[in-house]
Design a protein around this motif. Sequence first.
Motif, PDB file in Angstrom:
ATOM      1  N   VAL A  73     -33.743   4.846  38.301  1.00 57.67           N
ATOM      2  CA  VAL A  73     -32.472   4.685  39.010  1.00 57.67           C
ATOM      3  C   VAL A  73     -31.300   5.295  38.230  1.00 57.67           C
ATOM      4  CG1 VAL A  73     -33.186   2.648  40.317  1.00 57.67           C
ATOM      5  CG2 VAL A  73     -32.200   2.371  38.026  1.00 57.67           C
ATOM      6  N   GLY A  74     -31.609   6.177  37.263  1.00 63.12           N
ATOM      7  CA  GLY A  74     -30.560   6.779  36.456  1.00 63.12           C
ATOM      8  C   GLY A  74     -30.227   5.994  35.208  1.00 63.12           C
ATOM      9  N   SER A  75     -30.699   4.768  35.118  1.00 59.24           N
ATOM     10  CA  SER A  75     -30.452   3.898  33.973  1.00 59.24           C
ATOM     11  C   SER A  75     -31.534   4.100  32.918  1.00 59.24           C
ATOM     12  CB  SER A  75     -30.433   2.440  34.433  1.00 59.24           C
ATOM     13  OG  SER A  75     -30.454   1.553  33.342  1.00 59.24           O
ATOM     14  N   ASP A  76     -31.281   3.585  31.717  1.00 65.61           N
ATOM     15  CA  ASP A  76     -32.332   3.588  30.702  1.00 65.61           C
ATOM     16  C   ASP A  76     -33.301   2.428  30.892  1.00 65.61           C
ATOM     17  OD1 ASP A  76     -30.462   1.691  30.018  1.00 65.61           O
ATOM     18  OD2 ASP A  76     -30.254   2.299  27.928  1.00 65.61           O
ATOM     19  N   HIS A  77     -33.061   1.603  31.921  1.00 66.75           N
ATOM     20  CA  HIS A  77     -33.972   0.518  32.280  1.00 66.75           C
ATOM     21  C   HIS A  77     -34.517   0.745  33.691  1.00 66.75           C
ATOM     22  CE1 HIS A  77     -33.019  -2.674  29.157  1.00 66.75           C
ATOM     23  NE2 HIS A  77     -32.070  -1.781  28.942  1.00 66.75           N
ATOM     24  N   PHE A  78     -35.790   0.473  33.881  1.00 71.14           N
ATOM     25  CA  PHE A  78     -36.347   0.379  35.223  1.00 71.14           C
ATOM     26  C   PHE A  78     -36.056  -1.016  35.777  1.00 71.14           C
ATOM     27  CE2 PHE A  78     -39.336   3.431  33.210  1.00 71.14           C
ATOM     28  CZ  PHE A  78     -39.238   4.477  34.105  1.00 71.14           C
ATOM     29  N   PRO A  79     -35.722  -1.140  37.065  1.00 69.63           N
ATOM     30  CA  PRO A  79     -35.604  -2.476  37.660  1.00 69.63           C
ATOM     31  C   PRO A  79     -36.977  -3.139  37.767  1.00 69.63           C
ATOM     32  CG  PRO A  79     -34.496  -0.802  39.008  1.00 69.63           C
ATOM     33  CD  PRO A  79     -35.364  -0.077  38.016  1.00 69.63           C
ATOM     34  N   MET A  80     -36.976  -4.466  37.696  1.00 69.41           N
ATOM     35  CA  MET A  80     -38.193  -5.252  37.882  1.00 69.41           C
ATOM     36  C   MET A  80     -38.089  -6.076  39.158  1.00 69.41           C
ATOM     37  SD  MET A  80     -40.559  -4.738  35.645  1.00 69.41           S
ATOM     38  CE  MET A  80     -41.557  -6.171  36.116  1.00 69.41           C
ATOM     39  N   LEU A  81     -39.163  -6.065  39.948  1.00 67.34           N
ATOM     40  CA  LEU A  81     -39.237  -6.817  41.195  1.00 67.34           C
ATOM     41  C   LEU A  81     -40.315  -7.893  41.084  1.00 67.34           C
ATOM     42  CD1 LEU A  81     -38.798  -7.297  44.292  1.00 67.34           C
ATOM     43  CD2 LEU A  81     -40.525  -5.515  44.659  1.00 67.34           C
ATOM     44  N   LEU A  82     -39.943  -9.116  41.400  1.00 64.22           N
ATOM     45  CA  LEU A  82     -40.911 -10.215  41.463  1.00 64.22           C
ATOM     46  C   LEU A  82     -40.711 -10.997  42.743  1.00 64.22           C
ATOM     47  CD1 LEU A  82     -40.352  -9.982  38.125  1.00 64.22           C
ATOM     48  CD2 LEU A  82     -42.053 -11.806  38.219  1.00 64.22           C
ATOM     49  N   GLU A  83     -41.813 -11.340  43.367  1.00 63.04           N
ATOM     50  CA  GLU A  83     -41.771 -12.193  44.546  1.00 63.04           C
ATOM     51  C   GLU A  83     -42.546 -13.465  44.224  1.00 63.04           C
ATOM     52  OE1 GLU A  83     -41.746 -10.421  48.579  1.00 63.04           O
ATOM     53  OE2 GLU A  83     -43.578 -11.608  48.868  1.00 63.04           O
ATOM     54  N   LEU A  84     -41.820 -14.564  44.154  1.00 65.24           N
ATOM     55  CA  LEU A  84     -42.390 -15.845  43.800  1.00 65.24           C
ATOM     56  C   LEU A  84     -42.432 -16.758  45.011  1.00 65.24           C
ATOM     57  CD1 LEU A  84     -40.399 -16.351  40.481  1.00 65.24           C
ATOM     58  CD2 LEU A  84     -42.784 -15.630  40.670  1.00 65.24           C
ATOM     59  N   GLN A  85     -43.295 -17.749  44.949  1.00 68.32           N
ATOM     60  CA  GLN A  85     -43.374 -18.746  46.017  1.00 68.32           C
ATOM     61  C   GLN A  85     -43.313 -20.134  45.408  1.00 68.32           C
ATOM     62  OE1 GLN A  85     -45.647 -18.033  49.585  1.00 68.32           O
ATOM     63  NE2 GLN A  85     -46.801 -19.935  49.280  1.00 68.32           N
ATOM     64  N   CYS A  86     -42.420 -20.949  45.939  1.00 67.12           N
ATOM     65  CA  CYS A  86     -42.247 -22.311  45.431  1.00 67.12           C
ATOM     66  C   CYS A  86     -43.380 -23.193  45.951  1.00 67.12           C
ATOM     67  CB  CYS A  86     -40.893 -22.852  45.871  1.00 67.12           C
ATOM     68  SG  CYS A  86     -40.433 -24.397  45.069  1.00 67.12           S
ATOM     69  N   GLU A  87     -44.291 -23.559  45.043  1.00 68.25           N
ATOM     70  CA  GLU A  87     -45.444 -24.398  45.389  1.00 68.25           C
ATOM     71  C   GLU A  87     -45.592 -25.509  44.352  1.00 68.25           C
ATOM     72  OE1 GLU A  87     -48.992 -22.466  47.404  1.00 68.25           O
ATOM     73  OE2 GLU A  87     -48.353 -20.852  46.055  1.00 68.25           O
ATOM     74  N   PRO A  88     -44.720 -26.520  44.382  1.00 67.48           N
ATOM     75  CA  PRO A  88     -44.757 -27.573  43.361  1.00 67.48           C
ATOM     76  C   PRO A  88     -46.101 -28.300  43.281  1.00 67.48           C
ATOM     77  CG  PRO A  88     -42.722 -27.687  44.635  1.00 67.48           C
ATOM     78  CD  PRO A  88     -43.608 -26.704  45.323  1.00 67.48           C
ATOM     79  N   ALA A  89     -46.838 -28.333  44.371  1.00 71.02           N
ATOM     80  CA  ALA A  89     -48.118 -29.039  44.379  1.00 71.02           C
ATOM     81  C   ALA A  89     -49.149 -28.381  43.472  1.00 71.02           C
ATOM     82  CB  ALA A  89     -48.661 -29.119  45.810  1.00 71.02           C
ATOM     83  N   ARG A  90     -48.917 -27.139  43.051  1.00 70.63           N
ATOM     84  CA  ARG A  90     -49.873 -26.420  42.217  1.00 70.63           C
ATOM     85  C   ARG A  90     -49.460 -26.376  40.746  1.00 70.63           C
ATOM     86  NH1 ARG A  90     -51.551 -20.808  44.578  1.00 70.63           N
ATOM     87  NH2 ARG A  90     -53.195 -21.132  43.038  1.00 70.63           N
ATOM     88  N   LYS A  91     -48.480 -27.206  40.388  1.00 69.90           N
ATOM     89  CA  LYS A  91     -48.008 -27.220  39.002  1.00 69.90           C
ATOM     90  C   LYS A  91     -49.150 -27.419  38.010  1.00 69.90           C
ATOM     91  CE  LYS A  91     -44.495 -29.526  37.673  1.00 69.90           C
ATOM     92  NZ  LYS A  91     -43.525 -30.612  37.456  1.00 69.90           N
TER      93      LYS A  91
END
Length: 362
Positions: free
Chosen positions: A317-335
């Motif tokens: 993206v022109g930066s010295d860093h690449f962006p990071m993408l994360l898709e999380l799902q809230c599943e408290p029952a699986r703690k």
Amino acid sequence: MFVLALITVVLLSVIAIGSLLTISNDPHWFIRGWDFPHVQLVAITVVLAVIYLVAAKMWFSTNALHPGWHWTVGSLVTVILGWLAYGIMPYTPIMPVQTMPAADWNDDRKLRLVVSNVEMENTEYELWMKTIAEADPDIAIILEVDERWMSAIEPLRKKYDHEIACPQDNWYGMLLLSRFPILDHEIRFRVCDDVPSIDAVVQLPSGDSVRMLAVHPRPPEPIRDNDSKARDAELTLYGRDLEGFDQPAIIGGDLNDVAWSSTTRLFLRLSKMLDPRRGRGFFNSFNANHWWMRFPLDHVFHSQHFTLRRIERLGYVGSDHFPMLLELQCEPARKHEQEPLEERDTDKQEASELITRGLAES
């Protein structure tokens, strides 16, 4: 050939000493700098070992090389590879994952997050906005934003109903964009009075509240003769804040630290947060301009309430860093299915020392 073998031994000795220096808590940038290039040092060590073997074989054709040389080289290679592997192996696909994959996808419990250090001097605004728009995050943590960046990316900002902005012209400006309602927030200056962090609470469509932390601590670096005291203290302060926090929480940003450093591991042990890269890969986000010298500096850690739907390093993206993408799902029952790093007896004392040391310098 004898000279070549000697040079190889000297270089291996330097790598061994430098790598083992990181065991100490010394904050000097030279020592902390050895935390970063573990993968590169593994490659260099293997190359040097091969060079020595070739040189030794050629030397044998005319002279007998003393067995002590072989023992020295073998010991150095074993120590280096053993120590470096201890840090980086958990992030290779041959190891078990720490964050479990999401089971039944539920979009009301989904949180799609992008972390991007835009690099303040970067002027590739359109490229950056195009990349982020295609990623389509629910929440974006944007770092190194100044007033120029705030104006340039206004078309993207308008697509989000909520934002928390702290633009600055010192490479520590910060912006959080959110599609989800922001129930509460605070811009905090934990250690340095010119380095902010964002502490917010957002609400998912499911009604779940999630604590969102955006951080960008000051790095250890030789140019400004910065040590790691401020960075270590800020990470440790948030680790202690999250200790015992039993609600969904996510912390993300450019931590200016690698995942396997002693400071990041201490943070993870204190906070009981999980690293979704464990067992999946390094996802090196810096330096985007040099393929041969990249490290995972942009992190997203989360509480045991979340499972993982997707993790990806986005494009340039022109930066010295690449962006990071994360898709999380809230599943408290699986703690119970997800195990954080086990806390050590000395962690609280070490945390207190790092915090005291960092605050004393601020």
